[in-house]
Design a protein around this motif. Structure first.
Motif, PDB file in Angstrom:
ATOM      1  N   VAL A  73       0.844  -1.197   0.000  1.00 52.26           N
ATOM      2  CA  VAL A  73       0.000   0.000   0.000  1.00 52.26           C
ATOM      3  C   VAL A  73       0.876   1.243   0.000  1.00 52.26           C
ATOM      4  O   VAL A  73       0.677   2.157  -0.807  1.00 52.26           O
ATOM      5  CB  VAL A  73      -0.956   0.013   1.219  1.00 52.26           C
ATOM      6  CG1 VAL A  73      -1.669   1.344   1.336  1.00 52.26           C
ATOM      7  CG2 VAL A  73      -1.959  -1.133   1.126  1.00 52.26           C
ATOM      8  N   ARG A  74       1.878   1.277   0.878  1.00 46.47           N
ATOM      9  CA  ARG A  74       2.749   2.455   0.994  1.00 46.47           C
ATOM     10  C   ARG A  74       3.612   2.664  -0.243  1.00 46.47           C
ATOM     11  O   ARG A  74       4.045   3.777  -0.509  1.00 46.47           O
ATOM     12  CB  ARG A  74       3.624   2.318   2.231  1.00 46.47           C
ATOM     13  CG  ARG A  74       2.832   2.475   3.511  1.00 46.47           C
ATOM     14  CD  ARG A  74       3.687   2.296   4.724  1.00 46.47           C
ATOM     15  NE  ARG A  74       2.895   2.491   5.946  1.00 46.47           N
ATOM     16  CZ  ARG A  74       3.303   2.140   7.140  1.00 46.47           C
ATOM     17  NH1 ARG A  74       4.480   1.570   7.309  1.00 46.47           N
ATOM     18  NH2 ARG A  74       2.529   2.352   8.192  1.00 46.47           N
ATOM     19  N   ALA A  75       3.849   1.613  -1.010  1.00 46.42           N
ATOM     20  CA  ALA A  75       4.666   1.713  -2.222  1.00 46.42           C
ATOM     21  C   ALA A  75       3.877   2.262  -3.408  1.00 46.42           C
ATOM     22  O   ALA A  75       4.450   2.574  -4.445  1.00 46.42           O
ATOM     23  CB  ALA A  75       5.252   0.340  -2.573  1.00 46.42           C
ATOM     24  N   SER A  76       2.576   2.404  -3.261  1.00 46.56           N
ATOM     25  CA  SER A  76       1.730   2.859  -4.374  1.00 46.56           C
ATOM     26  C   SER A  76       1.069   4.189  -4.036  1.00 46.56           C
ATOM     27  O   SER A  76       0.178   4.244  -3.178  1.00 46.56           O
ATOM     28  CB  SER A  76       0.660   1.806  -4.667  1.00 46.56           C
ATOM     29  OG  SER A  76      -0.323   2.335  -5.535  1.00 46.56           O
ATOM     30  N   GLN A  77       1.474   5.229  -4.718  1.00 45.46           N
ATOM     31  CA  GLN A  77       0.880   6.539  -4.493  1.00 45.46           C
ATOM     32  C   GLN A  77      -0.612   6.522  -4.827  1.00 45.46           C
ATOM     33  O   GLN A  77      -1.413   7.148  -4.142  1.00 45.46           O
ATOM     34  CB  GLN A  77       1.600   7.614  -5.320  1.00 45.46           C
ATOM     35  CG  GLN A  77       1.170   9.028  -4.986  1.00 45.46           C
ATOM     36  CD  GLN A  77       1.420   9.397  -3.521  1.00 45.46           C
ATOM     37  OE1 GLN A  77       2.427   9.023  -2.921  1.00 45.46           O
ATOM     38  NE2 GLN A  77       0.496  10.132  -2.931  1.00 45.46           N
ATOM     39  N   LEU A  78      -0.977   5.752  -5.847  1.00 46.48           N
ATOM     40  CA  LEU A  78      -2.391   5.636  -6.218  1.00 46.48           C
ATOM     41  C   LEU A  78      -3.197   5.013  -5.078  1.00 46.48           C
ATOM     42  O   LEU A  78      -4.283   5.498  -4.739  1.00 46.48           O
ATOM     43  CB  LEU A  78      -2.546   4.799  -7.496  1.00 46.48           C
ATOM     44  CG  LEU A  78      -3.966   4.592  -8.000  1.00 46.48           C
ATOM     45  CD1 LEU A  78      -4.637   5.913  -8.331  1.00 46.48           C
ATOM     46  CD2 LEU A  78      -3.952   3.676  -9.217  1.00 46.48           C
ATOM     47  N   SER A  79      -2.666   3.964  -4.455  1.00 44.45           N
ATOM     48  CA  SER A  79      -3.356   3.334  -3.321  1.00 44.45           C
ATOM     49  C   SER A  79      -3.500   4.308  -2.167  1.00 44.45           C
ATOM     50  O   SER A  79      -4.560   4.374  -1.531  1.00 44.45           O
ATOM     51  CB  SER A  79      -2.593   2.094  -2.851  1.00 44.45           C
ATOM     52  OG  SER A  79      -2.610   1.096  -3.836  1.00 44.45           O
ATOM     53  N   ILE A  80      -2.461   5.073  -1.906  1.00 47.57           N
ATOM     54  CA  ILE A  80      -2.504   6.055  -0.806  1.00 47.57           C
ATOM     55  C   ILE A  80      -3.584   7.101  -1.080  1.00 47.57           C
ATOM     56  O   ILE A  80      -4.378   7.435  -0.195  1.00 47.57           O
ATOM     57  CB  ILE A  80      -1.123   6.708  -0.604  1.00 47.57           C
ATOM     58  CG1 ILE A  80      -0.139   5.662  -0.054  1.00 47.57           C
ATOM     59  CG2 ILE A  80      -1.212   7.923   0.317  1.00 47.57           C
ATOM     60  CD1 ILE A  80       1.310   6.098  -0.048  1.00 47.57           C
ATOM     61  N   GLU A  81      -3.652   7.598  -2.311  1.00 48.99           N
ATOM     62  CA  GLU A  81      -4.668   8.596  -2.664  1.00 48.99           C
ATOM     63  C   GLU A  81      -6.078   8.019  -2.547  1.00 48.99           C
ATOM     64  O   GLU A  81      -6.989   8.681  -2.048  1.00 48.99           O
ATOM     65  CB  GLU A  81      -4.421   9.143  -4.072  1.00 48.99           C
ATOM     66  CG  GLU A  81      -3.173   9.992  -4.190  1.00 48.99           C
ATOM     67  CD  GLU A  81      -3.174  11.180  -3.233  1.00 48.99           C
ATOM     68  OE1 GLU A  81      -4.221  11.853  -3.094  1.00 48.99           O
ATOM     69  OE2 GLU A  81      -2.126  11.434  -2.610  1.00 48.99           O
ATOM     70  N   LYS A  82      -6.270   6.782  -2.985  1.00 48.26           N
ATOM     71  CA  LYS A  82      -7.583   6.144  -2.866  1.00 48.26           C
ATOM     72  C   LYS A  82      -7.988   6.012  -1.401  1.00 48.26           C
ATOM     73  O   LYS A  82      -9.141   6.272  -1.040  1.00 48.26           O
ATOM     74  CB  LYS A  82      -7.565   4.761  -3.526  1.00 48.26           C
ATOM     75  CG  LYS A  82      -7.564   4.787  -5.024  1.00 48.26           C
ATOM     76  CD  LYS A  82      -7.542   3.365  -5.564  1.00 48.26           C
ATOM     77  CE  LYS A  82      -7.556   3.314  -7.062  1.00 48.26           C
ATOM     78  NZ  LYS A  82      -7.536   1.913  -7.562  1.00 48.26           N
ATOM     79  N   LEU A  83      -7.046   5.599  -0.563  1.00 47.11           N
ATOM     80  CA  LEU A  83      -7.359   5.448   0.862  1.00 47.11           C
ATOM     81  C   LEU A  83      -7.673   6.795   1.507  1.00 47.11           C
ATOM     82  O   LEU A  83      -8.562   6.877   2.371  1.00 47.11           O
ATOM     83  CB  LEU A  83      -6.210   4.754   1.598  1.00 47.11           C
ATOM     84  CG  LEU A  83      -6.098   3.251   1.332  1.00 47.11           C
ATOM     85  CD1 LEU A  83      -4.805   2.696   1.931  1.00 47.11           C
ATOM     86  CD2 LEU A  83      -7.300   2.511   1.879  1.00 47.11           C
ATOM     87  N   LYS A  84      -6.987   7.842   1.091  1.00 47.43           N
ATOM     88  CA  LYS A  84      -7.288   9.181   1.628  1.00 47.43           C
ATOM     89  C   LYS A  84      -8.714   9.600   1.250  1.00 47.43           C
ATOM     90  O   LYS A  84      -9.434  10.169   2.074  1.00 47.43           O
ATOM     91  CB  LYS A  84      -6.277  10.201   1.118  1.00 47.43           C
ATOM     92  CG  LYS A  84      -4.921  10.083   1.799  1.00 47.43           C
ATOM     93  CD  LYS A  84      -3.936  11.109   1.254  1.00 47.43           C
ATOM     94  CE  LYS A  84      -2.594  10.990   1.946  1.00 47.43           C
ATOM     95  NZ  LYS A  84      -1.605  11.945   1.412  1.00 47.43           N
ATOM     96  N   ARG A  85      -9.117   9.291  -0.004  1.00 50.26           N
ATOM     97  CA  ARG A  85     -10.494   9.620  -0.418  1.00 50.26           C
ATOM     98  C   ARG A  85     -11.511   8.814   0.389  1.00 50.26           C
ATOM     99  O   ARG A  85     -12.540   9.345   0.812  1.00 50.26           O
ATOM    100  CB  ARG A  85     -10.668   9.378  -1.915  1.00 50.26           C
ATOM    101  CG  ARG A  85     -10.034  10.449  -2.787  1.00 50.26           C
ATOM    102  CD  ARG A  85     -10.485  10.368  -4.240  1.00 50.26           C
ATOM    103  NE  ARG A  85     -10.166   9.115  -4.888  1.00 50.26           N
ATOM    104  CZ  ARG A  85      -9.024   8.852  -5.518  1.00 50.26           C
ATOM    105  NH1 ARG A  85      -8.084   9.763  -5.583  1.00 50.26           N
ATOM    106  NH2 ARG A  85      -8.840   7.680  -6.098  1.00 50.26           N
ATOM    107  N   LEU A  86     -11.212   7.526   0.613  1.00 52.95           N
ATOM    108  CA  LEU A  86     -12.117   6.702   1.412  1.00 52.95           C
ATOM    109  C   LEU A  86     -12.203   7.205   2.845  1.00 52.95           C
ATOM    110  O   LEU A  86     -13.275   7.222   3.447  1.00 52.95           O
ATOM    111  CB  LEU A  86     -11.675   5.239   1.387  1.00 52.95           C
ATOM    112  CG  LEU A  86     -11.863   4.520   0.045  1.00 52.95           C
ATOM    113  CD1 LEU A  86     -11.186   3.156   0.092  1.00 52.95           C
ATOM    114  CD2 LEU A  86     -13.332   4.388  -0.281  1.00 52.95           C
ATOM    115  N   LYS A  87     -11.067   7.611   3.399  1.00 49.13           N
ATOM    116  CA  LYS A  87     -11.057   8.156   4.765  1.00 49.13           C
ATOM    117  C   LYS A  87     -11.952   9.389   4.852  1.00 49.13           C
ATOM    118  O   LYS A  87     -12.737   9.541   5.792  1.00 49.13           O
ATOM    119  CB  LYS A  87      -9.640   8.495   5.208  1.00 49.13           C
ATOM    120  CG  LYS A  87      -9.566   9.055   6.622  1.00 49.13           C
ATOM    121  CD  LYS A  87      -8.144   9.461   6.971  1.00 49.13           C
ATOM    122  CE  LYS A  87      -8.030  10.011   8.367  1.00 49.13           C
ATOM    123  NZ  LYS A  87      -8.791  11.212   8.622  1.00 49.13           N
ATOM    124  N   ALA A  88     -11.867  10.261   3.851  1.00 53.37           N
ATOM    125  CA  ALA A  88     -12.712  11.459   3.834  1.00 53.37           C
ATOM    126  C   ALA A  88     -14.192  11.071   3.755  1.00 53.37           C
ATOM    127  O   ALA A  88     -15.038  11.698   4.424  1.00 53.37           O
ATOM    128  CB  ALA A  88     -12.323  12.357   2.661  1.00 53.37           C
TER     129      ALA A  88
END
Length: 154
Positions: A132-147
């Protein structure tokens, strides 16, 4: 004649001339009433909450085969071909068993079970945090889900 195996989402599926996957879905969908091939594909897309829509090249040949085998019947009207489940199709569906489709079962079991499932996925993501941490796309998706989650709980 039929060998047992587990199918997607844990329901018991028997293998009979490929009665797994899309064939099973077609039987389940037609058990709710007649539909055109396009409506069957749209229903599959709805069941998977937009994650998958089979192509016409996958669905229509199966419908033709299933009609030749006596599982479904087609009727033409208004320049469309409507498919319905035949008795042989109902018998196969009864043998295969019916459990909730992915997506539909979330609605059926309510909010608490849905939250439990989200917790299961979070556990999976924690187990794979390096990926997860190696993928900027995954991080951005998780940030959107968190919001989105924050907007639900206030």
């Amino acid at each position: 004649m039929f060998g047992g195996m587990r199918g997607p989402w844990g329901h018991h599926v028997y293998h009979s001339r490929g009665f797994v996957g899309i064939r099973y879905w077609i039987l389940r969908i037609l058990s709710e009433g007649e539909k055109t091939g396009a409506e069957i594909m749209s229903t599959m897309e709805s069941i998977t909450m937009g994650r998958w829509r089979p192509s016409p090249g996958a669905v229509y040949p199966l419908l033709r085969d299933m009609e030749e085998e006596g599982y479904v019947k087609s009727t033409e009207r208004d320049n469309k071909k409507y498919y319905s489940l035949q008795e042989k199709g109902r018998e196969m569906l009864n043998m295969l068993g019916t459990r909730p489709f992915y997506g539909m079962d979330v609605e059926t079991h309510g909010v608490d079970e849905t939250i439990d499932r989200i917790g299961d996925y979070i556990s999976y993501l924690k187990d794979n945090r390096d990926q997860v941490r190696a993928s900027q796309l995954s991080i951005e998706k998780l940030k959107r889900l968190k919001a989105e989650i924050d907007s639900i709980i206030g």
